[in-house]
Design a protein around this motif. Structure first.
Motif, PDB file in Angstrom:
ATOM      1  N   VAL A   1       0.899  -1.130  -0.169  1.00 15.36           N
ATOM      2  CA  VAL A   1       0.097  -0.075   0.051  1.00 15.36           C
ATOM      3  C   VAL A   1       0.826   1.141  -0.045  1.00 15.36           C
ATOM      4  O   VAL A   1       0.313   2.237   0.224  1.00 15.36           O
ATOM      5  N   THR A   2       2.103   1.159  -0.236  1.00 11.90           N
ATOM      6  CA  THR A   2       2.970   2.432  -0.167  1.00 11.90           C
ATOM      7  C   THR A   2       3.027   2.627  -1.666  1.00 11.90           C
ATOM      8  O   THR A   2       2.953   2.079  -2.413  1.00 11.90           O
ATOM      9  N   TYR A   3       2.947   4.008  -1.811  1.00 15.80           N
ATOM     10  CA  TYR A   3       2.868   4.684  -3.084  1.00 15.80           C
ATOM     11  C   TYR A   3       4.290   4.571  -3.953  1.00 15.80           C
ATOM     12  O   TYR A   3       4.240   4.641  -5.192  1.00 15.80           O
ATOM     13  N   SER A   4       5.320   4.355  -3.252  1.00 16.46           N
ATOM     14  CA  SER A   4       6.631   4.314  -4.051  1.00 16.46           C
ATOM     15  C   SER A   4       7.570   3.894  -3.063  1.00 16.46           C
ATOM     16  O   SER A   4       7.399   3.553  -2.035  1.00 16.46           O
ATOM     17  N   SER A   5       8.973   3.761  -3.375  1.00 20.46           N
ATOM     18  CA  SER A   5       9.914   3.165  -2.674  1.00 20.46           C
ATOM     19  C   SER A   5      10.368   3.781  -1.568  1.00 20.46           C
ATOM     20  O   SER A   5      10.435   4.969  -1.513  1.00 20.46           O
ATOM     21  N   LEU A   6      10.652   2.968  -0.460  1.00 22.15           N
ATOM     22  CA  LEU A   6      11.058   3.672   0.758  1.00 22.15           C
ATOM     23  C   LEU A   6      12.620   3.949   0.979  1.00 22.15           C
ATOM     24  O   LEU A   6      13.026   4.882   1.299  1.00 22.15           O
ATOM     25  N   THR A   7      13.348   3.172   0.242  1.00 21.78           N
ATOM     26  CA  THR A   7      14.788   3.019   0.128  1.00 21.78           C
ATOM     27  C   THR A   7      15.670   2.979   1.489  1.00 21.78           C
ATOM     28  O   THR A   7      16.613   3.168   1.324  1.00 21.78           O
ATOM     29  N   ASP A   8      14.899   2.616   2.592  1.00 24.37           N
ATOM     30  CA  ASP A   8      15.508   2.573   3.906  1.00 24.37           C
ATOM     31  C   ASP A   8      14.907   1.255   4.699  1.00 24.37           C
ATOM     32  O   ASP A   8      14.889   1.414   5.764  1.00 24.37           O
ATOM     33  N   LEU A   9      14.380   0.169   3.938  1.00 24.21           N
ATOM     34  CA  LEU A   9      14.056  -0.779   4.768  1.00 24.21           C
ATOM     35  C   LEU A   9      15.014  -1.732   5.459  1.00 24.21           C
ATOM     36  O   LEU A   9      15.894  -2.193   4.508  1.00 24.21           O
ATOM     37  N   LYS A  10      14.971  -1.945   6.573  1.00 23.84           N
ATOM     38  CA  LYS A  10      15.785  -2.614   7.183  1.00 23.84           C
ATOM     39  C   LYS A  10      15.514  -3.149   8.511  1.00 23.84           C
ATOM     40  O   LYS A  10      14.500  -2.608   9.064  1.00 23.84           O
TER      41      LYS A  10
ATOM     42  N   GLU B   1      21.009  -1.375  -7.541  1.00 26.35           N
ATOM     43  CA  GLU B   1      20.537  -0.045  -8.525  1.00 26.35           C
ATOM     44  C   GLU B   1      20.518   0.951  -7.513  1.00 26.35           C
ATOM     45  O   GLU B   1      20.886   2.221  -8.001  1.00 26.35           O
ATOM     46  N   VAL B   2      20.578   1.158  -6.194  1.00 25.90           N
ATOM     47  CA  VAL B   2      20.255   2.161  -5.409  1.00 25.90           C
ATOM     48  C   VAL B   2      21.813   2.542  -4.801  1.00 25.90           C
ATOM     49  O   VAL B   2      22.300   3.733  -4.894  1.00 25.90           O
ATOM     50  N   ILE B   3      22.470   1.631  -4.527  1.00 23.63           N
ATOM     51  CA  ILE B   3      23.746   1.705  -3.911  1.00 23.63           C
ATOM     52  C   ILE B   3      24.749   2.417  -4.986  1.00 23.63           C
ATOM     53  O   ILE B   3      25.381   3.182  -4.626  1.00 23.63           O
TER      54      ILE B   3
ATOM     55  N   GLN C   1       9.411   0.520  -7.046  1.00 25.25           N
ATOM     56  CA  GLN C   1       8.901   0.006  -5.782  1.00 25.25           C
ATOM     57  C   GLN C   1       9.552  -1.127  -5.372  1.00 25.25           C
ATOM     58  O   GLN C   1       9.899  -1.902  -4.299  1.00 25.25           O
ATOM     59  N   THR C   2      10.190  -1.935  -6.418  1.00 27.60           N
ATOM     60  CA  THR C   2      10.848  -3.071  -6.296  1.00 27.60           C
ATOM     61  C   THR C   2      12.184  -2.949  -5.530  1.00 27.60           C
ATOM     62  O   THR C   2      12.952  -3.812  -5.187  1.00 27.60           O
ATOM     63  N   VAL C   3      12.887  -1.744  -5.269  1.00 25.96           N
ATOM     64  CA  VAL C   3      13.979  -1.687  -4.595  1.00 25.96           C
ATOM     65  C   VAL C   3      13.770  -2.241  -3.032  1.00 25.96           C
ATOM     66  O   VAL C   3      14.421  -2.634  -2.307  1.00 25.96           O
ATOM     67  N   ASP C   4      12.442  -1.903  -2.538  1.00 21.87           N
ATOM     68  CA  ASP C   4      11.856  -2.398  -1.409  1.00 21.87           C
ATOM     69  C   ASP C   4      11.882  -4.031  -1.295  1.00 21.87           C
ATOM     70  O   ASP C   4      12.012  -4.544  -0.241  1.00 21.87           O
ATOM     71  N   ILE C   5      11.556  -4.423  -2.394  1.00 23.83           N
ATOM     72  CA  ILE C   5      11.294  -5.950  -2.649  1.00 23.83           C
ATOM     73  C   ILE C   5      12.859  -6.647  -2.373  1.00 23.83           C
ATOM     74  O   ILE C   5      12.780  -7.701  -1.769  1.00 23.83           O
TER      75      ILE C   5
ATOM     76  N   GLU D   1      13.507  -5.109 -12.829  1.00 20.47           N
ATOM     77  CA  GLU D   1      12.251  -5.234 -13.525  1.00 20.47           C
ATOM     78  C   GLU D   1      11.956  -6.589 -13.547  1.00 20.47           C
ATOM     79  O   GLU D   1      10.814  -6.807 -14.006  1.00 20.47           O
ATOM     80  N   GLN D   2      12.629  -7.671 -13.180  1.00 15.24           N
ATOM     81  CA  GLN D   2      12.325  -8.978 -13.110  1.00 15.24           C
ATOM     82  C   GLN D   2      11.760  -9.450 -11.643  1.00 15.24           C
ATOM     83  O   GLN D   2      11.255 -10.373 -11.520  1.00 15.24           O
ATOM     84  N   ARG D   3      12.237  -8.323 -10.706  1.00 15.31           N
ATOM     85  CA  ARG D   3      11.573  -8.794  -9.343  1.00 15.31           C
ATOM     86  C   ARG D   3      10.112  -8.771  -9.217  1.00 15.31           C
ATOM     87  O   ARG D   3       9.251  -8.082 -10.154  1.00 15.31           O
ATOM     88  N   VAL D   4       9.537  -9.602  -8.263  1.00 15.82           N
ATOM     89  CA  VAL D   4       8.018  -9.753  -8.110  1.00 15.82           C
ATOM     90  C   VAL D   4       7.710  -8.203  -7.332  1.00 15.82           C
ATOM     91  O   VAL D   4       8.718  -7.768  -6.749  1.00 15.82           O
ATOM     92  N   SER D   5       6.652  -7.775  -7.487  1.00 18.79           N
ATOM     93  CA  SER D   5       6.057  -6.776  -6.619  1.00 18.79           C
ATOM     94  C   SER D   5       5.506  -7.406  -5.467  1.00 18.79           C
ATOM     95  O   SER D   5       5.468  -8.667  -5.259  1.00 18.79           O
ATOM     96  N   ALA D   6       5.206  -6.485  -4.562  1.00 21.89           N
ATOM     97  CA  ALA D   6       4.479  -6.638  -3.109  1.00 21.89           C
ATOM     98  C   ALA D   6       3.168  -7.942  -3.375  1.00 21.89           C
ATOM     99  O   ALA D   6       3.128  -8.810  -2.849  1.00 21.89           O
ATOM    100  N   SER D   7       2.444  -7.104  -4.226  1.00 25.91           N
ATOM    101  CA  SER D   7       1.149  -7.970  -4.627  1.00 25.91           C
ATOM    102  C   SER D   7       1.484  -9.467  -5.180  1.00 25.91           C
ATOM    103  O   SER D   7       0.879 -10.445  -4.681  1.00 25.91           O
TER     104      SER D   7
END
Length: 344
Positions: free
Chosen positions: A128-137, A177-179, A187-191, A279-285
């Motif tokens: 339900v987040t609208y975009s990437s958090l980039t700090d999930l730990k 890709e973030v590093i 959003q897949t950075v969070d995945i 682009e190949q990672r799954v989404s949260a859904s």
């Protein structure tokens, strides 16, 4: 020491810092502190529950800090979900969880059933987040004694904040890709981060523990293998392309050999999350639809991200305007009603 403050508010000194909160909150005790804020536990006299109150450190000392404060307020107001922290009043008031995933993993080795439930909740929050958090730990995932999870610290991390990418523990969970600022983030950075966290829960130690950015990338590629030519052409930086092409070819590892004690369904989730190509990672859904989570899945549940206007978030404003926007967000906030509340 606590004293009565202005009408309706209560003032207490906690570790030589003055806290001024609504009178309903009493018995403040510091439970954590970080670069951007301090958290106290408190007793909510109206609901009879323990809460956590977060006080931001000097939110208006600079444009960057002011933008973080504004962004966190907006995101917490915008998102209403059982696995996301809510904003109730002027201070950031939230349910008291007791610990975080990082501390929990240091205390005990988690069973696969607990991993299953925790990752399921994490993915529901990410859905339900609208975009990437980039700090999930792990330290940003609060856990209560019932193994319920909530995602913390929206708005305190932003993909453009260079000082955060240099933070060692954060780097272990950051998507490649973030590093290295390879490409536009999705959003897949969070995945990716969720996959790293799930892997650590199953292994009992971090999966990718790089000493610096390049070492982090090397640790990742030991498992994912070196990128394919199709992936390299997607990179925005020519330097990044040249660097990847210069690396010796490393084959992808079979995750079943690394997670030999985990079920095949658990490993399948990791295989879908820990892909070098975002682009190949799954989404949260999509992840929630995998067999590993079938025990918890509610087929009638169809929660999706609500539209969120990023117009102001993405602008470069002077400090005074960030203050004004933040004040407006506070004034327009309407706390959710709670059926447990009773008059004082």
């Amino acid at each position: 020491m606590a004293v009565r403050s202005c009408t309706g508010f209560y003032r207490q000194e906690v570790n030589r810092t003055a806290w001024e909160v609504p009178e309903r909150y009493r018995d403040l005790k510091q439970v954590g502190t970080g670069a951007y804020g301090t958290v106290c536990s408190a007793w909510d006299r109206r609901t009879g529950t323990q809460v956590a109150i977060k006080k931001l450190h000097r939110p208006f000392q600079s444009k960057l800090f002011a933008k973080r404060a504004y962004r966190e307020l907006r995101l917490l107001k915008h998102m209403k979900h059982e696995n996301l922290i809510d904003l109730f009043l002027l201070y950031l008031v939230m349910p008291f969880m007791g610990t975080d995933l990082g501390k929990l993993m240091k205390l005990e080795r988690l069973t696969e059933n607990r991993v299953q439930f925790l990752v399921y909740q994490m993915l529901k929050g990410l859905k339900v987040t609208y975009s990437s958090l980039t700090d999930l730990k792990p330290g940003n995932l609060a856990i209560n004694p019932d193994c319920e999870l909530k995602i913390l610290d929206f708005g305190l991390a932003r993909q453009a904040d260079a000082e955060m990418t240099g933070y060692v523990v954060t780097r272990w969970y950051r998507a490649p890709e973030v590093i290295l600022n390879w490409m536009h983030y999705t959003q897949t950075v969070d995945i990716w981060s969720a996959g790293c966290i799930m892997a650590e829960m199953l292994l009992g130690k971090p999966l990718f523990k790089g000493k610096d950015h390049l070492d982090q990338l090397r640790e990742i590629m030991k498992i994912t293998g070196t990128p394919t030519a199709d992936f390299v052409v997607k990179l925005q930086s020519q330097d990044a392309k040249n660097y990847i092409r210069s690396l010796p070819k490393v084959p992808k590892k079979d995750l079943h050999s690394i997670f030999s004690k985990a079920s095949s369904n658990a490993v399948f989730v990791l295989e879908k999350m820990l892909l070098l190509d975002p682009e190949q990672r799954v989404s949260a859904s999509e992840a929630l639809d995998l067999p590993f989570f079938s025990e918890y899945r509610d087929n009638e549940e169809d929660t999706v991200a609500l539209p969120y206007d990023q117009t102001v978030d993405n602008t470069d404003l002077p400090l005074d305007q960030w203050k004004r926007h933040t004040f407006t967000e506070i004034l327009t906030f309407r706390p959710p009603t709670d059926s447990r509340e009773t008059p004082l």
